[in-house]
Design a protein around this motif. Sequence first.
Motif, PDB file in Angstrom:
ATOM      1  N   GLY A  57      -6.202  15.871   2.937  1.00  0.00           N
ATOM      2  CA  GLY A  57      -6.085  14.305   2.694  1.00  0.00           C
ATOM      3  C   GLY A  57      -5.593  14.065   1.548  1.00  0.00           C
ATOM      4  N   LEU A 113      -3.533  10.971   0.811  1.00  0.00           N
ATOM      5  CA  LEU A 113      -4.085   9.744   0.877  1.00  0.00           C
ATOM      6  C   LEU A 113      -5.017   9.332  -0.282  1.00  0.00           C
ATOM      7  CD1 LEU A 113      -4.962   7.200   2.809  1.00  0.00           C
ATOM      8  CD2 LEU A 113      -6.679   8.799   3.706  1.00  0.00           C
ATOM      9  N   LYS A 161       0.930  -1.237   0.100  1.00  0.00           N
ATOM     10  CA  LYS A 161      -0.008  -0.094   0.013  1.00  0.00           C
ATOM     11  C   LYS A 161       0.776   1.185   0.030  1.00  0.00           C
ATOM     12  CE  LYS A 161      -3.927  -1.915   2.593  1.00  0.00           C
ATOM     13  NZ  LYS A 161      -3.480  -3.321   3.137  1.00  0.00           N
ATOM     14  N   ASP A 196      -2.447   8.301  -3.010  1.00  0.00           N
ATOM     15  CA  ASP A 196      -1.902   7.065  -2.743  1.00  0.00           C
ATOM     16  C   ASP A 196      -2.880   6.016  -2.908  1.00  0.00           C
ATOM     17  OD1 ASP A 196       0.291   7.849  -1.553  1.00  0.00           O
ATOM     18  OD2 ASP A 196       0.071   7.757   0.650  1.00  0.00           O
ATOM     19  N   ARG A 197      -4.023   5.879  -2.803  1.00  0.00           N
ATOM     20  CA  ARG A 197      -5.056   4.876  -3.157  1.00  0.00           C
ATOM     21  C   ARG A 197      -5.206   4.725  -4.525  1.00  0.00           C
ATOM     22  NH1 ARG A 197      -4.143   4.557   1.496  1.00  0.00           N
ATOM     23  NH2 ARG A 197      -2.391   3.461   0.409  1.00  0.00           N
ATOM     24  N   ARG A 242       2.304   4.715   0.946  1.00  0.00           N
ATOM     25  CA  ARG A 242       2.189   5.548   2.047  1.00  0.00           C
ATOM     26  C   ARG A 242       3.320   6.662   1.841  1.00  0.00           C
ATOM     27  NH1 ARG A 242       2.709   0.178   3.631  1.00  0.00           N
ATOM     28  NH2 ARG A 242       1.201  -0.584   4.996  1.00  0.00           N
ATOM     29  N   GLY A 243       2.364   7.789   1.428  1.00  0.00           N
ATOM     30  CA  GLY A 243       3.274   9.074   1.267  1.00  0.00           C
ATOM     31  C   GLY A 243       4.031   8.639  -0.015  1.00  0.00           C
ATOM     32  N   ASP A 250      -2.520   2.893  -5.639  1.00  0.00           N
ATOM     33  CA  ASP A 250      -2.735   1.489  -5.560  1.00  0.00           C
ATOM     34  C   ASP A 250      -3.492   0.617  -6.346  1.00  0.00           C
ATOM     35  OD1 ASP A 250      -0.846   1.749  -3.246  1.00  0.00           O
ATOM     36  OD2 ASP A 250      -2.649   1.992  -1.636  1.00  0.00           O
TER      37      ASP A 250
END
Length: 330
Positions: free
Chosen positions: A171, A174, A12, A177-178, A14-15, A181
């Motif tokens: 946010g 985040l 995942k 990041d997603r 993370r930053g 992913d």
Amino acid sequence: MDTLSCLLDGPKARGAFILKSVFAPPWSLRIEDRAPVSVVTMVRGDAWVLPDHGRPVLLRPGDVALLRGPDAYVIADRPETPVQIVIGPEQRCNTTEGEDVTDSMALGVRAWGDDRQLGSSVMLSGTYQAPSEIGRRLLTALPVLLVRPADAGHHPLVQILAEEIGKDEIGQGLVLDRLLDLLLVGVLRAWLTAPESGAPGWYSAQADPVVGPALRLLHEQPATAWTVASLAHSVGVSRAGLARRFTQLVGEPPMAYLTSWRLSLAADLLREPDATVATVARRVGYGGAFALSAAFKRVRGMSPQHFRKSGAAPATQQFTTTAQTVVLDR
């Protein structure tokens, strides 16, 4: 949980380092950041990806490429364009003459390049700084360069990432990041399920009526005191039959696979700030800190404490693959 879900639960972002790069041709970048894995896609214009070990591939808008480190590679408008900028560790950027242009070429929020008018080449890239050790089992099986074409279904997600990358809202990191992913998982899933793509044996083995259930038990219950006999009994086959078929399809015996899986879990858990070696040992099936430490050092070449302090993958764990470049069907 299926084998792929277990393995993809690890990597995942993370930053992650996510950037929009804008260039007017001719342009050429050499990437030497040694990142474990990077995701690259074009929004506008074409680009050539030229890995040091693997055949070059042309990226068109919407194509998504995964580049597995630590090997270096070049991304350019044309294969023959000379390298102009070298991107090294910590994403520092220097011209081939040594001038640092990391800050001077910044174009705003998560944007960088040499063309403020949004020239003919717009590239999005996301770099995973340190994938979890669970994900590393999957990443070590990756080819150096893996490409999923736009018409395979990623283009809408690329457009969403392009729209979100320049925002500076609460946010936002985040959200990016997603999205990264999702791109990564989509490419990996397409690779693993494509026929003759070179996917690792342990993935194909999950469809086997004997080895598949055994893999699920090992993944879901790593703390159980498994033996080949008890595992065979649980899936309803003989000990010899399971050992033979598991080794044939997965590429290693059941207990060797379990050891590798337990130590991958342990390595991931050791990164949690409140975890102790003793608690991690119990969670992954070792009797205590000493037993885990001995196994960890024997397989990975360093103690759990050393691994935790270093924050890096041990040097003994190498990235190996026979497939250097894989382009999924367009």
